[in-house]
Design a protein around this motif. Structure first.
Motif, PDB file in Angstrom:
ATOM      1  N   GLY A 171      30.272  31.731 -20.947  1.00  0.00           N
ATOM      2  CA  GLY A 171      30.140  30.398 -20.337  1.00  0.00           C
ATOM      3  C   GLY A 171      28.713  29.917 -20.532  1.00  0.00           C
ATOM      4  N   CYS A 172      28.185  30.205 -21.722  1.00  0.00           N
ATOM      5  CA  CYS A 172      26.753  29.959 -22.005  1.00  0.00           C
ATOM      6  C   CYS A 172      26.402  28.479 -22.007  1.00  0.00           C
ATOM      7  CB  CYS A 172      26.365  30.572 -23.350  1.00  0.00           C
ATOM      8  SG  CYS A 172      27.276  29.841 -24.752  1.00  0.00           S
ATOM      9  N   ASP A 225      37.425  33.135 -23.995  1.00  0.00           N
ATOM     10  CA  ASP A 225      37.829  32.890 -22.605  1.00  0.00           C
ATOM     11  C   ASP A 225      37.379  34.085 -21.765  1.00  0.00           C
ATOM     12  OD1 ASP A 225      39.083  32.480 -20.192  1.00  0.00           O
ATOM     13  OD2 ASP A 225      41.104  32.349 -21.009  1.00  0.00           O
ATOM     14  N   ALA A 226      36.665  33.798 -20.684  1.00  0.00           N
ATOM     15  CA  ALA A 226      36.146  34.872 -19.829  1.00  0.00           C
ATOM     16  C   ALA A 226      37.262  35.753 -19.273  1.00  0.00           C
ATOM     17  CB  ALA A 226      35.344  34.266 -18.679  1.00  0.00           C
ATOM     18  N   MET A 264      26.597  32.502 -15.767  1.00  0.00           N
ATOM     19  CA  MET A 264      25.871  31.572 -14.896  1.00  0.00           C
ATOM     20  C   MET A 264      26.696  30.309 -14.638  1.00  0.00           C
ATOM     21  SD  MET A 264      22.008  31.932 -16.436  1.00  0.00           S
ATOM     22  CE  MET A 264      21.320  30.828 -15.209  1.00  0.00           C
ATOM     23  N   TYR A 303      33.522  19.754 -20.994  1.00  0.00           N
ATOM     24  CA  TYR A 303      32.544  20.578 -21.699  1.00  0.00           C
ATOM     25  C   TYR A 303      32.741  20.569 -23.212  1.00  0.00           C
ATOM     26  CZ  TYR A 303      31.357  22.437 -17.095  1.00  0.00           C
ATOM     27  OH  TYR A 303      30.944  22.580 -15.790  1.00  0.00           O
ATOM     28  N   TYR A 336      33.368  29.558 -11.193  1.00  0.00           N
ATOM     29  CA  TYR A 336      34.141  28.618 -10.363  1.00  0.00           C
ATOM     30  C   TYR A 336      35.126  27.790 -11.182  1.00  0.00           C
ATOM     31  CZ  TYR A 336      29.799  25.863 -11.265  1.00  0.00           C
ATOM     32  OH  TYR A 336      28.693  25.264 -11.821  1.00  0.00           O
ATOM     33  N   HIS A 337      35.055  27.891 -12.493  1.00  0.00           N
ATOM     34  CA  HIS A 337      36.018  27.161 -13.327  1.00  0.00           C
ATOM     35  C   HIS A 337      37.305  27.948 -13.543  1.00  0.00           C
ATOM     36  CE1 HIS A 337      33.393  23.905 -14.199  1.00  0.00           C
ATOM     37  NE2 HIS A 337      32.492  24.650 -14.777  1.00  0.00           N
ATOM     38  N   LEU A 338      37.290  29.227 -13.179  1.00  0.00           N
ATOM     39  CA  LEU A 338      38.451  30.060 -13.500  1.00  0.00           C
ATOM     40  C   LEU A 338      39.485  30.066 -12.380  1.00  0.00           C
ATOM     41  CD1 LEU A 338      36.037  31.308 -15.361  1.00  0.00           C
ATOM     42  CD2 LEU A 338      37.877  32.894 -15.858  1.00  0.00           C
ATOM     43  N   LEU A 355      27.396  17.476 -18.801  1.00  0.00           N
ATOM     44  CA  LEU A 355      26.615  18.484 -18.079  1.00  0.00           C
ATOM     45  C   LEU A 355      25.152  18.044 -17.952  1.00  0.00           C
ATOM     46  CD1 LEU A 355      26.648  21.356 -16.837  1.00  0.00           C
ATOM     47  CD2 LEU A 355      26.233  22.270 -19.121  1.00  0.00           C
ATOM     48  N   ASP A 389      31.540  30.938 -25.130  1.00  0.00           N
ATOM     49  CA  ASP A 389      32.011  29.864 -24.260  1.00  0.00           C
ATOM     50  C   ASP A 389      33.418  29.487 -24.707  1.00  0.00           C
ATOM     51  OD1 ASP A 389      30.255  27.686 -22.346  1.00  0.00           O
ATOM     52  OD2 ASP A 389      32.204  26.983 -23.076  1.00  0.00           O
ATOM     53  N   GLN A 390      34.194  28.940 -23.768  1.00  0.00           N
ATOM     54  CA  GLN A 390      35.536  28.488 -24.110  1.00  0.00           C
ATOM     55  C   GLN A 390      35.475  27.260 -25.033  1.00  0.00           C
ATOM     56  OE1 GLN A 390      37.893  27.309 -20.644  1.00  0.00           O
ATOM     57  NE2 GLN A 390      39.465  28.709 -21.350  1.00  0.00           N
ATOM     58  N   SER A 391      34.399  26.500 -24.919  1.00  0.00           N
ATOM     59  CA  SER A 391      34.252  25.272 -25.705  1.00  0.00           C
ATOM     60  C   SER A 391      33.556  25.572 -27.033  1.00  0.00           C
ATOM     61  CB  SER A 391      33.430  24.266 -24.887  1.00  0.00           C
ATOM     62  OG  SER A 391      32.765  23.356 -25.737  1.00  0.00           O
TER      63      SER A 391
END
Ligand SMILES: C[S@@+](CC[C@H](N)C(=O)[O-])C[C@H]1O[C@@H](n2cnc3c(N)ncnc32)[C@H](O)[C@@H]1O
Length: 265
Positions: free
Chosen positions: A55-56, A106-107, A123, A12, A127-129, A18, A79-81
């Motif tokens: 995580g936009c 970071d979420a 959204m 990402y 599932y990435h965490l 993506l 977003d983390q990125s």
């Protein structure tokens, strides 16, 4: 290590990888209402609400629903990125929102004060965490009393006809997002945190006509993006066979859903 929770920095860094998967969905999904407007119409937003999208990604969601959401939203795109945040802000700043702010975040440790937002949107990112429950608790913390958390994710059976092909890459025949944080986990973790939840599944299916688009999507993330020549050849063959079996088309089922929980007032 699971492919869905590892390699995010590379995956990402920007929206290019993506986009291969986004294209498959946007080109070939058959639905009365497209995914983004379908989600937007169910968000209980009011004019002027303060909204966090964590995580936009590149904010394709907000660009496509700007005409569907209430006026004057105060949008925080996180977003983390840092690449995703930059792209999201650049895309949304010219649009008619009340305000648009970007944050690298970071979420699992949100850099916002408790009780700051009317709505938090997450959204297709939990599932990435490694521990989605920690992030859900953080999302709850930053919501105002009475505020709403909106989460989207895939079911484990999402696009099963496509994921069956990934056995050629040595992967299990399931949606990795749905396997890591599917319907059951979303339901249990959000109900556990908030004590309430609603679920709705997007009515949709796919009819894919171009085998190469399947190949590009499946090689846009690990392990497909680092597969050997032999694995790639096996994947191409599996895709070709699947299309042959469908007379030149591949019919694909979808399992994609929206979960809403409200923080007690
Ligand atoms: C599949 S994309 C979803 C993008 C967007 N929400 C959408 O639905 O179109 C997942 C996004 O989550 C971000 N992400 C992954 N782990 C994260 C974390 N721990 N905190 C914040 N963002 C994260 C990734 O950088 C990526 O932009």
């Amino acid at each position: 290590m699971s492919s869905i929770t590892s390699g995010n920095a590379e995956q990402y860094a920007d929206s290019r990888k993506l986009a291969a998967r986004g294209r498959l969905n946007s080109e070939y999904t058959i639905a009365a209402t497209g995914w983004f407007p379908w989600v937007a119409r169910q968000l209980p937003l009011r004019p002027g609400d303060r909204v966090l999208d964590i995580g936009c990604g590149p904010a394709w969601f907000w660009a496509s629903v700007v005409q569907e959401v209430p006026e004057n939203l105060d949008l925080t795109l996180a977003d983390q990125s840092s690449g995703m945040v930059a792209e999201a802000v650049e895309r949304c700043r010219p649009l008619p929102f009340g305000s648009v702010t970007g944050h690298q975040a970071d979420a699992a440790a949100l850099p916002f004060e408790g009780g700051s937002f009317d709505a938090v949107i997450a959204m297709h990112m939990l599932y990435h965490l490694a521990d989605p429950a920690v992030a859900i608790a953080e999302m709850s913390r930053v919501l105002k009393p009475g505020g709403v958390l909106a989460v989207t994710t895939n079911g484990v059976g999402n696009m099963r006809e496509i994921y069956a092909l990934t056995t050629a890459l040595g992967s299990p025949p399931v949606d990795p997002g749905g396997a890591a944080f599917g319907y059951e986990k979303a339901e249990a973790m959000m109900r556990g945190e908030f004590g309430n939840i609603t679920f709705s599944e997007h009515p949709a299916r796919m009819l894919i006509t171009e085998p190469d688009d399947v190949f590009l999507a499946l090689t846009s993330y690990p392990p497909g993006d680092r597969a050997s020549e032999a694995q790639l050849a096996a994947l191409r063959e599996a895709i070709a066979k699947a299309f042959e079996g469908g007379n030149g088309m591949l019919e694909v089922s979808k399992e994609t859903a929206l979960f809403l929980s409200r923080k007690r007032a």
